[in-house]
Design a protein around this motif. Structure first.
Motif, PDB file in Angstrom:
ATOM      1  N   GLU A 225      44.683  43.343  37.795  1.00  0.00           N
ATOM      2  CA  GLU A 225      44.795  44.213  36.620  1.00  0.00           C
ATOM      3  C   GLU A 225      44.717  43.414  35.319  1.00  0.00           C
ATOM      4  OE1 GLU A 225      46.981  47.577  36.579  1.00  0.00           O
ATOM      5  OE2 GLU A 225      46.386  48.042  38.625  1.00  0.00           O
TER       6      GLU A 225
ATOM      7  N   TYR B  29      36.794  39.185  45.142  1.00  0.00           N
ATOM      8  CA  TYR B  29      36.821  39.511  43.711  1.00  0.00           C
ATOM      9  C   TYR B  29      36.041  38.482  42.907  1.00  0.00           C
ATOM     10  CZ  TYR B  29      38.791  40.353  39.065  1.00  0.00           C
ATOM     11  OH  TYR B  29      38.954  40.598  37.734  1.00  0.00           O
TER      12      TYR B  29
ATOM     13  N   LYS C 288      32.268  38.673  40.949  1.00  0.00           N
ATOM     14  CA  LYS C 288      32.269  38.531  39.495  1.00  0.00           C
ATOM     15  C   LYS C 288      31.450  37.329  39.034  1.00  0.00           C
ATOM     16  CE  LYS C 288      35.616  40.689  37.352  1.00  0.00           C
ATOM     17  NZ  LYS C 288      35.487  41.722  36.359  1.00  0.00           N
TER      18      LYS C 288
ATOM     19  N   TYR D 178      30.763  52.973  45.535  1.00  0.00           N
ATOM     20  CA  TYR D 178      30.874  52.641  44.123  1.00  0.00           C
ATOM     21  C   TYR D 178      31.281  53.868  43.336  1.00  0.00           C
ATOM     22  CZ  TYR D 178      26.262  54.772  43.826  1.00  0.00           C
ATOM     23  OH  TYR D 178      25.217  55.655  43.918  1.00  0.00           O
ATOM     24  N   GLU D 179      31.965  53.598  42.242  1.00  0.00           N
ATOM     25  CA  GLU D 179      32.365  54.638  41.297  1.00  0.00           C
ATOM     26  C   GLU D 179      31.906  54.189  39.926  1.00  0.00           C
ATOM     27  OE1 GLU D 179      36.603  54.786  41.685  1.00  0.00           O
ATOM     28  OE2 GLU D 179      36.514  55.324  43.805  1.00  0.00           O
TER      29      GLU D 179
ATOM     30  N   ASN E  86      32.304  54.958  35.899  1.00  0.00           N
ATOM     31  CA  ASN E  86      33.082  55.630  34.867  1.00  0.00           C
ATOM     32  C   ASN E  86      32.623  55.069  33.530  1.00  0.00           C
ATOM     33  OD1 ASN E  86      34.916  56.989  33.335  1.00  0.00           O
ATOM     34  ND2 ASN E  86      36.727  56.058  34.247  1.00  0.00           N
TER      35      ASN E  86
ATOM     36  N   LYS F  79      31.630  51.306  33.221  1.00  0.00           N
ATOM     37  CA  LYS F  79      32.369  50.528  34.205  1.00  0.00           C
ATOM     38  C   LYS F  79      31.936  50.892  35.626  1.00  0.00           C
ATOM     39  CE  LYS F  79      37.134  49.514  35.521  1.00  0.00           C
ATOM     40  NZ  LYS F  79      38.529  49.836  35.226  1.00  0.00           N
TER      41      LYS F  79
ATOM     42  N   THR G 210      32.849  50.255  39.598  1.00  0.00           N
ATOM     43  CA  THR G 210      33.874  49.785  40.522  1.00  0.00           C
ATOM     44  C   THR G 210      33.304  49.852  41.934  1.00  0.00           C
ATOM     45  OG1 THR G 210      35.647  50.569  39.099  1.00  0.00           O
ATOM     46  CG2 THR G 210      36.215  50.149  41.398  1.00  0.00           C
TER      47      THR G 210
ATOM     48  N   GLU H 206      38.815  46.432  46.017  1.00  0.00           N
ATOM     49  CA  GLU H 206      37.894  46.949  45.003  1.00  0.00           C
ATOM     50  C   GLU H 206      37.734  45.937  43.874  1.00  0.00           C
ATOM     51  OE1 GLU H 206      40.050  49.967  42.024  1.00  0.00           O
ATOM     52  OE2 GLU H 206      39.891  50.717  44.088  1.00  0.00           O
TER      53      GLU H 206
ATOM     54  N   SER I  91      36.096  45.799  39.888  1.00  0.00           N
ATOM     55  CA  SER I  91      35.534  46.523  38.746  1.00  0.00           C
ATOM     56  C   SER I  91      34.749  45.569  37.866  1.00  0.00           C
ATOM     57  CB  SER I  91      36.642  47.171  37.935  1.00  0.00           C
ATOM     58  OG  SER I  91      37.288  48.146  38.700  1.00  0.00           O
TER      59      SER I  91
END
Length: 148
Positions: free
Chosen positions: A36, A61, A65, A122-123, A125, A128, A130, A145, A147
């Motif tokens: 976070e 992660y 990235k 995937y999402e 928003n 963004k 995720t 997950e 983002s």
């Protein structure tokens, strides 16, 4: 006791002498990561160490990235993912979603601790993206997950 980081993709990192009961791979360890706040986790002024699937979550992660080949002096050529080509493209088409799944799978399966990428959802928003990933590792199944 784990006293060295076991990450085969970082140049100059030694491998722990603790062995996994699953096979001859050492137990994977990583510095704990606060997803976070996007920073390391400290306990008593020192980096907290995580092992097994928690360490793999950190590795996943970080690898997702990291643009592959961009940091060639720090990582070998198998570390990272090629996501820049997706910037500005519509992901909601099946062709692009299939390519994204393939790229994520290829990036993750270079890790000998990961046996199978079960699903990549995937999402979106706004700007963004995720990725919700289901994996099977030598330690069992887990979801994570990332983002971007």
């Amino acid at each position: 006791m784990v006293n060295n980081m076991a990450n085969p993709f970082v140049n100059g990192v030694s491998i722990s002498s603790v062995q996994s009961s699953e096979n001859s791979l050492p137990i994977i360890t990583e510095y704990a990561w606060d997803f976070e706040k996007d920073c390391f986790v400290f306990e008593n002024g020192k980096h907290k160490i995580v092992i097994e699937n928690e360490a793999l979550k950190v590795w996943v992660y970080k690898v997702l990235k990291t643009e592959r080949y961009l940091y060639y002096r720090a990582y070998d050529s198998s570390y990272g993912i090629e996501l820049e080509k997706f910037i500005g493209r519509e992901i909601n088409t099946s062709d692009v979603a299939d390519k994204l799944f393939r790229y994520v799978t290829e990036a993750l399966l270079v890790n000998p601790y990961i046996r199978k990428v079960n699903a990549v959802n995937y999402e979106i928003n706004g700007a963004k993206l995720t990725l919700v990933i289901s994996l099977t590792s030598i330690y069992g199944n887990f979801n994570t997950e990332v983002s971007m």
